[in-house]
Design a protein around this motif. Structure first.
Motif, PDB file in Angstrom:
ATOM      1  N   LYS A 147       0.822  -1.218   0.000  1.00 44.87           N
ATOM      2  CA  LYS A 147       0.000   0.000   0.000  1.00 44.87           C
ATOM      3  C   LYS A 147       0.859   1.273   0.000  1.00 44.87           C
ATOM      4  N   THR A 197       4.540   7.828   1.933  1.00 42.48           N
ATOM      5  CA  THR A 197       3.073   7.812   1.807  1.00 42.48           C
ATOM      6  C   THR A 197       2.478   9.216   1.706  1.00 42.48           C
ATOM      7  N   GLN A 214      -4.368   8.700   7.714  1.00 50.68           N
ATOM      8  CA  GLN A 214      -4.910   8.088   6.504  1.00 50.68           C
ATOM      9  C   GLN A 214      -3.760   7.587   5.618  1.00 50.68           C
ATOM     10  N   SER A 243      -3.700   3.982   6.941  1.00 52.33           N
ATOM     11  CA  SER A 243      -5.036   3.731   6.378  1.00 52.33           C
ATOM     12  C   SER A 243      -6.100   3.740   7.484  1.00 52.33           C
TER      13      SER A 243
END
Lengths: 158, 152
Positions: A26, A142, B18, B22
């Motif tokens: 992810k 991220t 986030q 997540s």
């Protein structure tokens, strides 16, 4: 472009049960060359972390800490250069800001290296640095790096 | 204390959770108090200097800190140590840095002081303002609090 280099030099003994890695799919930003490098960077950081967090004494693990730190450090520099080249190629508007973030990070790593060389058996210093870098790296990949991929994807759609 | 400080701080926390974990944060009703006496065991205090002055305290339950750091590190931890303190301190540092960057869009120029981590209940923190705003936040099945004490 920077490629993934197989890790043949590095011989840190690892616990067989310790197969977890810090990289997660992810975290991928969707730009293949950058994702491949991030994966390699995380693998190298993972090696450093496993040594740092092992239950061996500082005397036993100091050589491995130094080796895995250098192994990771050299890749950080190569990766940042390569990632910045991608940003330039696409005229990424936040290039200067992102470059400055990379420069600050490199300064932070160099500062740790200097302190570490002065006081090699200072375990608290190593724990403080590695904990902070873990969060920094994941946030950078991220957060900031996602902006590059969003920009590139938008440009390619145009 | 102006409510305009609150949203940029919450938005920064929401984005970082986030992106990194997540986890969707949900803000609960704001509370007001006169002092900061956190409800949770692990507290990260970050000083703010510049156009705004004060402190933000992130108050996390211990289990939540273990979950977050173990998720990031891909390994288990036996006890709260310097590594964990540093990792969670950096998380609060990043959120506050992003919050100050959001606030700069409203014309406030601020810097932050490196995080201080304290462990234990019933520890109080000195504050810049007499009114403390508390944002209780739900993070998945855990809760943490943000204590905000800022003045111009």
């Amino acid at each position: 472009m920077l490629e993934t280099i197989p890790d043949k030099r590095h011989q840190v003994k690892r616990n067989k049960e310790d197969k977890k890695v810090i990289w997660k799919d992810k975290y991928a930003i969707g730009v293949e060359v950058i994702d491949r490098q991030h994966k390699e960077l995380f693998e190298r950081f993972n090696k450093f972390l496993k040594v740092v967090r092992s239950e061996h004494s500082m005397e036993e693990k100091i050589d491995d800490i130094e080796e895995t730190f250098n192994f990771m450090g050299e890749y950080v520099i190569a990766h940042f250069q390569s990632e910045e080249a991608v940003q330039k190629k696409y005229n990424f508007p936040e290039y200067e800001r992102h470059h400055q973030i990379h420069e600050n990070f490199k300064k932070d790593v160099m500062e740790f290296k200097r302190k570490f060389e002065e006081d090699k058996y200072n375990e608290e210093l190593i724990m403080e640095f590695s904990g902070r870098i873990l969060t920094w790296l994941i946030n950078h990949v991220t957060g900031e790096d996602q902006k590059i991929s969003k920009y590139i994807n938008r440009k390619e759609e145009e | 204390m102006k409510a305009t400080y609150i949203n940029p701080i919450y938005i920064a926390a929401r984005e970082v959770f986030q992106n990194m974990f997540s986890i969707e944060l949900e803000r609960e009703d704001l509370r007001v108090d006169e002092k900061i006496v956190p409800n949770h065991v692990i507290n990260v205090s970050i000083g703010i200097t510049g156009d705004l002055k004060g402190t933000i305290v992130f108050s996390f339950p211990e289990e939540m800190v273990f979950n977050l750091v173990e998720e990031m590190a891909g390994m288990e931890f036996k006890e709260f140590d310097t590594f964990m303190a540093s990792a969670i301190g950096e998380l609060a540092n990043i959120i506050t840095g992003n919050a100050m960057s959001n606030l700069s869009e409203s014309g406030y120029s601020c810097n932050i002081v490196p995080p201080q981590i304290t462990v234990g209940l019933n520890k109080s923190f000195s504050t810049a303002s007499k009114q403390i705003l508390i944002i209780p936040i739900q993070a998945g099945n855990k809760n943490f609090d943000l204590y905000i004490s800022i003045k111009e």
